[in-house]
Write an enzyme that holds these catalytic residues in place. Sequence first.
Site, PDB file in Angstrom:
ATOM      1  N   GLN A  98       3.738  27.207   2.808  1.00 14.92           N
ATOM      2  CA  GLN A  98       4.521  28.005   3.750  1.00 14.92           C
ATOM      3  C   GLN A  98       6.010  27.801   3.485  1.00 14.92           C
ATOM      4  OE1 GLN A  98       5.388  27.141   7.944  1.00 14.92           O
ATOM      5  NE2 GLN A  98       4.166  28.945   8.462  1.00 14.92           N
ATOM      6  N   TYR A 179      12.504  30.378  13.874  1.00  9.32           N
ATOM      7  CA  TYR A 179      13.258  30.011  12.681  1.00  9.32           C
ATOM      8  C   TYR A 179      13.973  31.233  12.111  1.00  9.32           C
ATOM      9  CZ  TYR A 179      10.828  25.691  13.526  1.00  9.32           C
ATOM     10  OH  TYR A 179      10.363  24.549  14.136  1.00  9.32           O
ATOM     11  N   ARG A 226       3.737  35.030   8.361  1.00  6.10           N
ATOM     12  CA  ARG A 226       3.326  34.619   9.708  1.00  6.10           C
ATOM     13  C   ARG A 226       4.363  35.101  10.710  1.00  6.10           C
ATOM     14  NH1 ARG A 226       2.594  29.242  13.143  1.00  6.10           N
ATOM     15  NH2 ARG A 226       0.371  29.412  13.635  1.00  6.10           N
ATOM     16  N   GLY A 310      -4.967  24.358  14.300  1.00  5.65           N
ATOM     17  CA  GLY A 310      -3.993  23.339  13.986  1.00  5.65           C
ATOM     18  C   GLY A 310      -4.476  21.939  14.261  1.00  5.65           C
TER      19      GLY A 310
END
Length: 357
Positions: A98, A179, A226, A310
């Site tokens: 990622q 982000y 994502r 996760g």
Amino acid sequence: MSQLFDPVRVGRHTLQNRLVMAPMTRSRAQFDGTPGELAARYYAQRAGVGLIVTEGTQPSDDGQGYLSTPGIYTDAHVAGWKRTTDAVHAKGGHIFIQLMHAGRMSHPDNTPHHRPGVAPSAIAPGTGMFTVKGMQDIPVPRALSTEEVRQSVADFAFAARRAVEAGADGVEIHGANAYLIQQFLAPSANTRTDEYGGAIAHRARFAIEVASAIADAIGADRTAIRLSPGTTLWGIDEGVEGPDLYRYLVAELDKLGLAYLHIAHQGDEPLLADIRKRWRGKLILNRPGRPREQVGADIAAGAADLEAYGSMVLANPDFVERIKANAPMNEPRREGFFGGTEKFYTDYPTLAEAEEA
């Protein structure tokens, strides 16, 4: 439930099942961003899932936000990740790195060059961050110039090429969780007046250009993204236009023929249904906090092609076997989530190891 364990074609790869390890920051890289020796063991232990998506990995010095996160733009980074990808492939797994640019979610004490973070606009997120000196407020970031935005696109593409050089099966662009890419999408973080700010198409431009540049660099069938529509983390507010922005963005990304779209779902079911209609490729769905008894429900309902997990995968290296056997799960230990040694990283027992003990 049986669909979970059926092979599925994703991009250029056939995965052994439809369970995905979601990206999770573990903060155990060396200070220069090289993945540590334990990373190879950690990811290889979990290679039974159909696809591993690694922790967020910075594409440049400016992309780092947190302490001890890995990079993928130097020779040392490539060598470190090569140990990990080789270990995962030896177990028959697939792994996407990622690519995460933290943007304004950064502190100078955590980065190689000790400069403030960069962002669409000079607006601080209004939160703190852990540093070598303890918790500190995140300073106001420096607004990127138009040319620097374009250089950031090039940095993503360069990092993608290096990820493939390191043996990754592909890359997932981190366009979620407040982000840099989501900072461009949100009016609360993006007040630009150039072609990267203002109207929906302008705020979506950076995400589309990053995806297009990476697809050109390594192939669309090794490129994924994502998104987390509706996230309100750390000062992110996508406003009333948020759902329409994602309808536009997903439709534009769909034209690129990417390997998959990964949605971190925030609960807007009508928007999720619209995204499903607009996305013709494979869709991975991550519902944070999804209970064990709901594993496989979105695939069975046709809402997704794969499901991402996760903390359950973090704490259970044999996650797939436990799902198949309806066996109890190890509980994740939060005190070991970020930083540290092998404790609560590579020492979670499998069912067989627990029985022996």
